[in-house]
Design a protein around this motif. Structure first.
Motif, PDB file in Angstrom:
ATOM      1  N   PHE A  92       0.820  -1.209   0.000  1.00 17.17           N
ATOM      2  CA  PHE A  92       0.000   0.000   0.000  1.00 17.17           C
ATOM      3  C   PHE A  92       0.861   1.269   0.000  1.00 17.17           C
ATOM      4  O   PHE A  92       0.366   2.361  -0.279  1.00 17.17           O
ATOM      5  CB  PHE A  92      -0.933   0.002   1.209  1.00 17.17           C
ATOM      6  CG  PHE A  92      -1.989  -1.060   1.158  1.00 17.17           C
ATOM      7  CD1 PHE A  92      -3.164  -0.861   0.451  1.00 17.17           C
ATOM      8  CD2 PHE A  92      -1.805  -2.277   1.797  1.00 17.17           C
ATOM      9  CE1 PHE A  92      -4.140  -1.848   0.388  1.00 17.17           C
ATOM     10  CE2 PHE A  92      -2.774  -3.269   1.750  1.00 17.17           C
ATOM     11  CZ  PHE A  92      -3.955  -3.056   1.044  1.00 17.17           C
ATOM     12  N   PHE A  93       2.136   1.124   0.352  1.00 15.41           N
ATOM     13  CA  PHE A  93       3.063   2.260   0.347  1.00 15.41           C
ATOM     14  C   PHE A  93       4.059   2.135  -0.802  1.00 15.41           C
ATOM     15  O   PHE A  93       5.056   2.843  -0.849  1.00 15.41           O
ATOM     16  CB  PHE A  93       3.822   2.330   1.674  1.00 15.41           C
ATOM     17  CG  PHE A  93       2.941   2.494   2.884  1.00 15.41           C
ATOM     18  CD1 PHE A  93       2.663   3.758   3.393  1.00 15.41           C
ATOM     19  CD2 PHE A  93       2.372   1.391   3.506  1.00 15.41           C
ATOM     20  CE1 PHE A  93       1.862   3.911   4.514  1.00 15.41           C
ATOM     21  CE2 PHE A  93       1.569   1.536   4.627  1.00 15.41           C
ATOM     22  CZ  PHE A  93       1.303   2.802   5.125  1.00 15.41           C
ATOM     23  N   PHE A  94       3.785   1.213  -1.692  1.00 10.31           N
ATOM     24  CA  PHE A  94       4.718   0.863  -2.766  1.00 10.31           C
ATOM     25  C   PHE A  94       4.930   2.047  -3.709  1.00 10.31           C
ATOM     26  O   PHE A  94       3.977   2.691  -4.149  1.00 10.31           O
ATOM     27  CB  PHE A  94       4.169  -0.329  -3.548  1.00 10.31           C
ATOM     28  CG  PHE A  94       5.144  -0.972  -4.478  1.00 10.31           C
ATOM     29  CD1 PHE A  94       5.958  -2.006  -4.050  1.00 10.31           C
ATOM     30  CD2 PHE A  94       5.246  -0.547  -5.793  1.00 10.31           C
ATOM     31  CE1 PHE A  94       6.849  -2.608  -4.916  1.00 10.31           C
ATOM     32  CE2 PHE A  94       6.133  -1.144  -6.663  1.00 10.31           C
ATOM     33  CZ  PHE A  94       6.935  -2.178  -6.223  1.00 10.31           C
ATOM     34  N   ASP A  95       6.181   2.318  -4.023  1.00 11.93           N
ATOM     35  CA  ASP A  95       6.531   3.384  -4.958  1.00 11.93           C
ATOM     36  C   ASP A  95       7.446   2.796  -6.022  1.00 11.93           C
ATOM     37  O   ASP A  95       8.593   2.430  -5.743  1.00 11.93           O
ATOM     38  CB  ASP A  95       7.224   4.532  -4.214  1.00 11.93           C
ATOM     39  CG  ASP A  95       7.505   5.727  -5.131  1.00 11.93           C
ATOM     40  OD1 ASP A  95       7.256   5.619  -6.345  1.00 11.93           O
ATOM     41  OD2 ASP A  95       7.987   6.760  -4.616  1.00 11.93           O
ATOM     42  N   SER A  96       6.940   2.693  -7.239  1.00 16.47           N
ATOM     43  CA  SER A  96       7.708   2.062  -8.311  1.00 16.47           C
ATOM     44  C   SER A  96       9.005   2.806  -8.619  1.00 16.47           C
ATOM     45  O   SER A  96       9.944   2.221  -9.180  1.00 16.47           O
ATOM     46  CB  SER A  96       6.856   1.964  -9.574  1.00 16.47           C
ATOM     47  OG  SER A  96       6.427   3.254  -9.984  1.00 16.47           O
ATOM     48  N   ALA A  97       9.069   4.087  -8.233  1.00 12.59           N
ATOM     49  CA  ALA A  97      10.288   4.860  -8.479  1.00 12.59           C
ATOM     50  C   ALA A  97      11.472   4.330  -7.669  1.00 12.59           C
ATOM     51  O   ALA A  97      12.636   4.593  -8.006  1.00 12.59           O
ATOM     52  CB  ALA A  97      10.045   6.330  -8.144  1.00 12.59           C
ATOM     53  N   ASN A  98      11.180   3.590  -6.598  1.00 14.15           N
ATOM     54  CA  ASN A  98      12.242   3.041  -5.752  1.00 14.15           C
ATOM     55  C   ASN A  98      12.846   1.753  -6.302  1.00 14.15           C
ATOM     56  O   ASN A  98      13.875   1.289  -5.799  1.00 14.15           O
ATOM     57  CB  ASN A  98      11.704   2.766  -4.341  1.00 14.15           C
ATOM     58  CG  ASN A  98      11.391   4.039  -3.576  1.00 14.15           C
ATOM     59  OD1 ASN A  98      12.055   5.052  -3.762  1.00 14.15           O
ATOM     60  ND2 ASN A  98      10.378   3.988  -2.714  1.00 14.15           N
ATOM     61  N   LEU A  99      12.218   1.162  -7.298  1.00 17.32           N
ATOM     62  CA  LEU A  99      12.630  -0.166  -7.744  1.00 17.32           C
ATOM     63  C   LEU A  99      14.029  -0.184  -8.356  1.00 17.32           C
ATOM     64  O   LEU A  99      14.733  -1.179  -8.246  1.00 17.32           O
ATOM     65  CB  LEU A  99      11.626  -0.717  -8.764  1.00 17.32           C
ATOM     66  CG  LEU A  99      10.252  -1.102  -8.203  1.00 17.32           C
ATOM     67  CD1 LEU A  99       9.345  -1.552  -9.337  1.00 17.32           C
ATOM     68  CD2 LEU A  99      10.395  -2.213  -7.172  1.00 17.32           C
TER      69      LEU A  99
END
Length: 450
Positions: free
Chosen positions: A183-190
């Motif tokens: 729910f806090f997932f940020d694809s920019a961090n991948l």
């Protein structure tokens, strides 16, 4: 020609109020608790340098682990006896193969217990300073080994209670991060899908080498089949459910951490789950929370592995391939097997702390990654032997093709584990196996003379 392992009725003591058969929930907790030790708390940072392609490696490994789990389930259905891989190898190939399976597995368990205790001290130090001096550190490591051993000596009733409690306590918070983190997932961090200059195949292989041993423990229910209620049904189910449960935690947990912690920070992180918790809830209490989770996880794993460390030599001793002292059972637990294991693990732990950084403890731990795969290979080879020889009492004809495919996949997975051990581990591990050959010669001579 092979001989069938002995099946004996339980003694009155084994039927005491302290000895209880494991039902499906506890057998599943044993599998899941032994698979999920403390490595999960470092895995995301360990594979981050290879990029998110490491999730592909995780998927491949999960498929191999499930195939191995299904093979153990099929073998346990036909051989619902304490000892697991030892029983299967001996039934298929005779005493010598059975002894090698038991010997390798036994080495794996007590050396791994020492490693778990040493790692657990690091997490305990976050909660209570115990590493201020060497004596306190050693005392803490020994306590972390002996408390699970005492739970085992109290009887299978208490082993099951501790294992179920520990699995729930570590499963819930890990699942919170694994699912809640989405729910806090940020694809920019991948970060990049494939980091570094290695090829896609090279990146998958390199990350797989780190992840290969995350699934050690899938055999836990099979090894303790004699203590599982209705083992023909429950061992296979517990093995599959426990492996799938661990796989869900591993995959979702790693994915969530990838999406919560920026890639450049994750590569350098020594506590990726702590960073993920801090991102989810703010503050700086993630380190304490993760330390609690890791400590519970490792104590649960020590509890389960201590039981397994006594079960395999117990089965071998019943057939005269290990010293007879290992056959002594009290309250459903092989008492001397537990004691010998915890003493050996304790001595190795003390040696690790007193020998200094030049000690051989790390080498021995690496060796266990090889010795653990020997029983896996022998078990899958036994299943292939039963299928290829057409033994009606060992083969389920309607499922012959499916079982054959699973056995081949599981064998390939086991060989991959051996390859991932590294040259040094295989070299040292073979020396350990050859030392076992001398022990087998002595025990076999005594058995024939008797």
């Amino acid at each position: 020609m092979t001989s069938t392992p002995l099946i004996t009725d339980p003694t009155p003591d084994e039927r005491s109020k302290h000895a209880r058969s494991f039902g499906l929930p506890i057998a599943t907790a044993l599998v899941m608790g032994n698979i999920i030790g403390g490595g999960i708390f470092l895995l995301p940072a360990s594979v981050a340098p290879y990029g998110t392609i490491s999730l592909v490696a995780f998927g491949v490994l999960t498929a191999g682990a499930i195939a191995l789990a299904l093979v153990f389930g099929r073998l346990a259905r036909r051989h619902p006896l304490t000892g697991g891989p030892y029983v299967y190898a001996r039934e298929a190939f005779g005493d010598f193969a059975g002894f090698l399976a038991a010997w390798s597995y036994w080495i794996t368990t007590w050396v791994s217990n020492a490693a778990l205790a040493v790692a657990a001290v690091g997490y305990l130090d976050v909660l209570v300073p115990v590493q201020d001096n060497k004596a306190t550190t050693i005392a803490a490591a020994l306590a972390l080994q002996w408390l699970p051993a005492l739970a085992n000596l109290a009887g299978t009733r208490y082993v099951g209670a501790v294992q179920l409690t520990a699995t729930v306590l570590k499963f819930v918070p890990l699942l919170l991060v694994a699912v809640g983190g989405l729910f806090f997932f940020d694809s920019a961090n991948l970060g990049p899908f494939q980091a570094g200059d290695t090829s896609a195949v090279g990146a998958v292989s390199a990350s797989a080498a780190i992840l290969l041993f995350s699934y050690l423990g899938v055999e836990s229910a099979a090894v303790s089949a004699g203590e599982v209620r209705d083992p023909q049904r429950n061992v296979g189910r517990a093995t599959i459910l426990g492996t799938l449960g661990a796989a869900v935690i591993y995959l979702l947990g790693t994915l969530s951490v990838f999406g919560l912690v920026a890639h450049d920070r994750l590569v350098e992180s020594s506590a990726p789950f702590s960073a993920a918790v801090n991102t989810m809830f703010g503050g700086s209490w993630g380190g304490t929370a993760v330390a609690c989770m890791a400590l519970v996880s490792m104590v649960g794993a020590l509890n389960g592995w201590t039981l397994l460390s006594a079960q395999t030599p117990y089965a071998a001793a019943k057939d005269g391939l290990f010293p007879q002292v290992f056959t002594h059972k009290r309250r459903g637990v092989p008492t001397y097997g537990v004691l010998v294991t915890v003493v050996l693990a304790s001595l190795l732990t003390v040696y690790n702390y007193t020998a200094g950084p030049e000690g051989v403890f790390e080498v021995l731990v690496l060796v266990t990654t090889f010795t653990a795969t020997v029983p896996y290979l022998l078990s899958t080879a036994a299943q292939i032997y039963f299928l290829a020889s057409g033994r009606h009492d060992r083969v389920d004809r309607p499922r012959l093709v499916r079982d054959a495919i699973l056995a081949v996949v599981a064998a390939a997975f086991s060989l991959w584990l051996v390859a991932g051990s590294g040259y040094a581990a295989v070299y040292q591990g073979v020396l350990f196996l050859f030392a076992g050959v001398l022990v087998y010669a002595w025990m076999s001579a005594r058995k024939n003379r008797a």
